[in-house]
Scaffold this active site. Structure first.
Site, PDB file in Angstrom:
ATOM      1  N   LYS A  37       0.846  -1.198   0.000  1.00 12.44           N
ATOM      2  CA  LYS A  37       0.000   0.000   0.000  1.00 12.44           C
ATOM      3  C   LYS A  37       0.884   1.251   0.000  1.00 12.44           C
ATOM      4  O   LYS A  37       2.102   1.149   0.217  1.00 12.44           O
ATOM      5  CB  LYS A  37      -0.908  -0.028   1.237  1.00 12.44           C
ATOM      6  CG  LYS A  37      -0.144  -0.090   2.554  1.00 12.44           C
ATOM      7  CD  LYS A  37      -1.026  -0.558   3.689  1.00 12.44           C
ATOM      8  CE  LYS A  37      -0.234  -0.557   4.986  1.00 12.44           C
ATOM      9  NZ  LYS A  37      -0.949  -1.193   6.092  1.00 12.44           N
ATOM     10  N   TYR A 246      17.193  29.693   6.382  1.00 15.80           N
ATOM     11  CA  TYR A 246      16.097  30.369   7.102  1.00 15.80           C
ATOM     12  C   TYR A 246      16.371  30.432   8.605  1.00 15.80           C
ATOM     13  O   TYR A 246      16.851  29.467   9.199  1.00 15.80           O
ATOM     14  CB  TYR A 246      14.789  29.600   6.901  1.00 15.80           C
ATOM     15  CG  TYR A 246      14.101  29.852   5.590  1.00 15.80           C
ATOM     16  CD1 TYR A 246      13.758  31.150   5.199  1.00 15.80           C
ATOM     17  CD2 TYR A 246      13.769  28.793   4.766  1.00 15.80           C
ATOM     18  CE1 TYR A 246      13.101  31.364   3.990  1.00 15.80           C
ATOM     19  CE2 TYR A 246      13.105  29.006   3.566  1.00 15.80           C
ATOM     20  CZ  TYR A 246      12.772  30.298   3.180  1.00 15.80           C
ATOM     21  OH  TYR A 246      12.123  30.509   2.000  1.00 15.80           O
TER      22      TYR A 246
HETATM   23  C1  LIG Z   1      -0.099  -2.102   6.660  1.00 13.86           C
HETATM   24  C2  LIG Z   1      -0.608  -3.449   7.061  1.00 13.86           C
HETATM   25  C3  LIG Z   1       0.267  -4.538   7.167  1.00 13.86           C
HETATM   26  C4  LIG Z   1       1.773  -4.383   7.100  1.00 13.86           C
HETATM   27  O1  LIG Z   1       2.214  -3.847   8.335  1.00 13.86           O
HETATM   28  P1  LIG Z   1       3.755  -3.561   8.664  1.00 13.86           P
HETATM   29  O2  LIG Z   1       3.728  -3.104  10.076  1.00 13.86           O
HETATM   30  O3  LIG Z   1       4.207  -2.501   7.727  1.00 13.86           O
HETATM   31  O4  LIG Z   1       4.495  -4.830   8.488  1.00 13.86           O
HETATM   32  C5  LIG Z   1      -0.290  -5.786   7.406  1.00 13.86           C
HETATM   33  N1  LIG Z   1      -1.620  -5.934   7.571  1.00 13.86           N
HETATM   34  C6  LIG Z   1      -2.490  -4.900   7.495  1.00 13.86           C
HETATM   35  C7  LIG Z   1      -3.942  -5.144   7.697  1.00 13.86           C
HETATM   36  C8  LIG Z   1      -2.010  -3.623   7.261  1.00 13.86           C
HETATM   37  O5  LIG Z   1      -2.856  -2.586   7.227  1.00 13.86           O
END
Ligand SMILES: *Cc1c(COP(=O)(O)O)cnc(C)c1O
Length: 345
Positions: A37, A246
């Site tokens: 994702k 800055y």
């Molecule tokens: C994002 C997510 C993962 C992966 O989690 P990590 O902590 O990045 O390993 C796995 N399962 C779900 C449902 C998630 O939303």
């Protein structure tokens, strides 16, 4: 094809694959999937999926249907799940897509059944109180007859190995395996993999650790995957006692050579990341100095030979950056998005 951007993410494909293999080994008999994702946590979901599929990964997870569409055709033999399930607005895309929804609520289950109720995944909330059916809903007749590919839940505190919620969630998940028919069961994210094979069930779902994040103290084998390469736009000599940037908050003690890089907080390199960080220019570590601007950052190159147009590398030591900046490793990685040209090696 290349846009010749002055900013790159240098991505180590061998390290990505090595991290997946390590997590797969730690998953025991369970298959090891990949959360891709947020554009593969900023690294580029398509390129990540192609490399991991080539190594044998078969199960991928994105958040939304637009992320699923952006992936394009899936690698041969790969399956994709959409974690946020199906809103009413998603149904046309979902029915058209080879991806499966992860159904999160009784309402989503009803919606999916009305559209024909094909293969799907189901999320059950075992104590995080985020997405998912309650355990009671899952054990009721709400799911009866649904062709569930993967029944899953998500851990809230897996990064703290001894947190009591881990065992409570495991205990809440186990009876679901006995009582809700599905082809596979899945509980562990990256940190969950480190909790041991009790948590692995049939399929693990790491994200962060694939990309070089350290989900806990036992993951020293995880290799960094991403580093920043930024181009020097200008080099200037700054007299002793002058300030840079800055707020004039960094001052020279003696005359210094300062290089200005094409990198700033609008690229995702937030202010808090700079203090204590350095860029490598021709083998020399050059400290980041002054305040991060929107699109620019300065480094002290007095000890290096660096000129206009040269490239410098800024390593991303995620655990150290997170500890220093107060941002999580996840926030740091996913903050690096559109303005980088991605170079895999
Ligand atoms: C994002 C997510 C993962 C992966 O989690 P990590 O902590 O990045 O390993 C796995 N399962 C779900 C449902 C998630 O939303």
């Amino acid at each position: 094809m290349t846009a010749d951007l002055p900013l790159r993410l240098i991505l180590d494909g061998a390290a990505l694959v090595a991290n997946w293999r390590w997590l797969a080994a730690r998953s025991g008999a369970a298959a090891c999937g990949a959360a891709i994702k947020a554009n593969g946590y900023g690294l580029g979901a398509r390129a990540v999926a192609a490399r991991l599929a080539g190594a044998g990964c078969r199960d991928f997870f994105v958040a939304t249907w637009s992320e699923a569409a952006a992936l394009g055709p899936l690698p041969e033999g790969a399956a994709l799940s959409v974690l946020h399930g199906v809103r009413a607005e998603d149904m046309a895309a979902a029915c058209d897509s080879p991806a499966r929804p992860v159904l999160n609520s009784v309402e989503q289950v009803r919606r999916w059944r009305e559209a024909g109720g094909g293969a799907c995944d189901v999320m059950v909330d075992t104590g995080m109180n985020r997405l998912g059916l309650s355990v009671d809903e899952a054990l009721s007749d709400v799911l009866a007859g649904l062709p569930i590919e993967t029944l899953m839940s998500h851990l809230a505190c897996a990064e703290e190995g001894d947190h009591p919620l881990n065992a409570r969630q495991l205990a809440a998940f186990r009876p679901l395996r006995e009582r809700v028919p599905a082809r596979r069961y899945s509980l562990a994210n990256s940190a969950g993999v480190l909790l041991g094979e009790d948590y692995a069930f049939d399929l693990t779902r790491p994200g962060l650790a694939l990309y070089g994040g350290q989900p806990g103290p036992d993951a020293a084998a995880i290799r960094p995957v991403a580093a920043i390469a930024a181009q020097i736009l200008q080099v200037r000599t700054v007299a002793a006692g002058e300030s840079v940037g800055y707020g004039a908050c960094w001052r020279t003690l003696t005359e210094a050579r300062v290089a200005v890089l094409n990198l700033g907080y609008a690229d995702g390199y937030r202010r808090a990341l700079a203090a204590g960080s350095w860029a490598e220019a021709g083998g020399v570590r050059c400290p980041l100095i002054g305040r991060v601007s929107m699109d620019l950052i300065a480094i002290d190159v007095t000890a290096a030979t660096a000129g206009e147009g040269d490239w410098v590398t800024i390593p991303l030591d995620l655990p150290a950056l997170a500890a220093r900046s107060g941002q999580s490793q996840y926030e740091i990685l996913t903050g690096l998005q559109d303005r980088f040209e991605r170079h895999w090696r």
